[in-house]
Write a protein that holds these residues in place. Sequence first.
Motif, PDB file in Angstrom:
ATOM      1  N   ARG A  85      -2.015  25.136 -28.777  1.00 42.68           N
ATOM      2  CA  ARG A  85      -0.569  25.032 -28.838  1.00 42.68           C
ATOM      3  C   ARG A  85      -0.060  25.374 -30.232  1.00 42.68           C
ATOM      4  N   GLY A  86       1.124  25.930 -30.281  1.00 43.33           N
ATOM      5  CA  GLY A  86       1.793  26.217 -31.535  1.00 43.33           C
ATOM      6  C   GLY A  86       2.668  25.054 -31.958  1.00 43.33           C
ATOM      7  N   ILE A  87       3.420  25.260 -33.023  1.00 44.43           N
ATOM      8  CA  ILE A  87       4.240  24.185 -33.567  1.00 44.43           C
ATOM      9  C   ILE A  87       5.337  23.769 -32.603  1.00 44.43           C
ATOM     10  N   TRP A  88       5.952  24.712 -31.899  1.00 42.65           N
ATOM     11  CA  TRP A  88       7.049  24.366 -30.992  1.00 42.65           C
ATOM     12  C   TRP A  88       6.558  23.553 -29.797  1.00 42.65           C
ATOM     13  N   GLN A  89       5.389  23.870 -29.290  1.00 41.69           N
ATOM     14  CA  GLN A  89       4.847  23.077 -28.179  1.00 41.69           C
ATOM     15  C   GLN A  89       4.532  21.655 -28.636  1.00 41.69           C
ATOM     16  N   ARG A  90       4.048  21.519 -29.848  1.00 45.52           N
ATOM     17  CA  ARG A  90       3.746  20.178 -30.371  1.00 45.52           C
ATOM     18  C   ARG A  90       5.014  19.371 -30.590  1.00 45.52           C
ATOM     19  N   ILE A  91       6.079  20.048 -31.067  1.00 47.16           N
ATOM     20  CA  ILE A  91       7.350  19.345 -31.257  1.00 47.16           C
ATOM     21  C   ILE A  91       7.900  18.894 -29.913  1.00 47.16           C
ATOM     22  N   ARG A  92       7.833  19.773 -28.905  1.00 48.24           N
ATOM     23  CA  ARG A  92       8.328  19.400 -27.579  1.00 48.24           C
ATOM     24  C   ARG A  92       7.496  18.292 -26.955  1.00 48.24           C
ATOM     25  N   GLN A  93       6.205  18.244 -27.297  1.00 43.77           N
ATOM     26  CA  GLN A  93       5.333  17.220 -26.721  1.00 43.77           C
ATOM     27  C   GLN A  93       5.613  15.842 -27.326  1.00 43.77           C
ATOM     28  N   LYS A  94       5.922  15.795 -28.634  1.00 43.29           N
ATOM     29  CA  LYS A  94       6.170  14.513 -29.313  1.00 43.29           C
ATOM     30  C   LYS A  94       7.459  14.598 -30.131  1.00 43.29           C
ATOM     31  N   VAL A  96       9.938  12.398 -30.634  1.00 45.08           N
ATOM     32  CA  VAL A  96      10.304  11.203 -31.406  1.00 45.08           C
ATOM     33  C   VAL A  96       9.481  11.130 -32.691  1.00 45.08           C
ATOM     34  N   THR A  97       8.209  11.393 -32.592  1.00 44.83           N
ATOM     35  CA  THR A  97       7.345  11.377 -33.771  1.00 44.83           C
ATOM     36  C   THR A  97       7.777  12.444 -34.757  1.00 44.83           C
ATOM     37  N   THR A  98       8.100  13.622 -34.254  1.00 47.56           N
ATOM     38  CA  THR A  98       8.532  14.721 -35.113  1.00 47.56           C
ATOM     39  C   THR A  98       9.843  14.374 -35.810  1.00 47.56           C
ATOM     40  N   LEU A  99      10.780  13.807 -35.069  1.00 53.47           N
ATOM     41  CA  LEU A  99      12.066  13.419 -35.655  1.00 53.47           C
ATOM     42  C   LEU A  99      11.878  12.330 -36.709  1.00 53.47           C
ATOM     43  N   ALA A 100      11.027  11.356 -36.444  1.00 53.26           N
ATOM     44  CA  ALA A 100      10.768  10.287 -37.410  1.00 53.26           C
ATOM     45  C   ALA A 100      10.150  10.844 -38.686  1.00 53.26           C
ATOM     46  N   ALA A 101       9.216  11.767 -38.551  1.00 60.50           N
ATOM     47  CA  ALA A 101       8.589  12.373 -39.729  1.00 60.50           C
ATOM     48  C   ALA A 101       9.611  13.189 -40.519  1.00 60.50           C
TER      49      ALA A 101
END
Length: 119
Positions: A85-94, A96-101
């Motif tokens: 997976r690329g960065i966009w798939q990881r952001i879509r997967q998590k 809330v975690t991405t927003l918190a970071a």
Amino acid sequence: MPHHLMNLRYVPDDEAEEIRQLFEQHGVPYYETPPSRWGISMGGFWVHDEDEAERARALLNDYQQQRQSAQRQRYQQDLLRGENRGIWQRIRQKPVTTLAAALAIVAILFLSLIPFIRI
């Protein structure tokens, strides 16, 4: 005089174990120093004899070429299966975690730059 064969910083455990097995299979008398806990010393594989160092380097070069081709092949297979997976798939997967970071990064930057902004 000792000859440094390979740095062990950031080397995965499976690769280090395969190199140990390679040296033992070919009878290379090596010794190993672990990397330090805080990243000051690099650690690595070493030999004492110059002739053994040349032989060990040749073995390491062959091993690393084989490992590189195997890892590239594995990466291509993962891409074809859609498992890599690329960065966009990881952001879509998590999200809330991405927003918190992201918010934590912005807060740290803001607190770090306040003294300079007030000038």
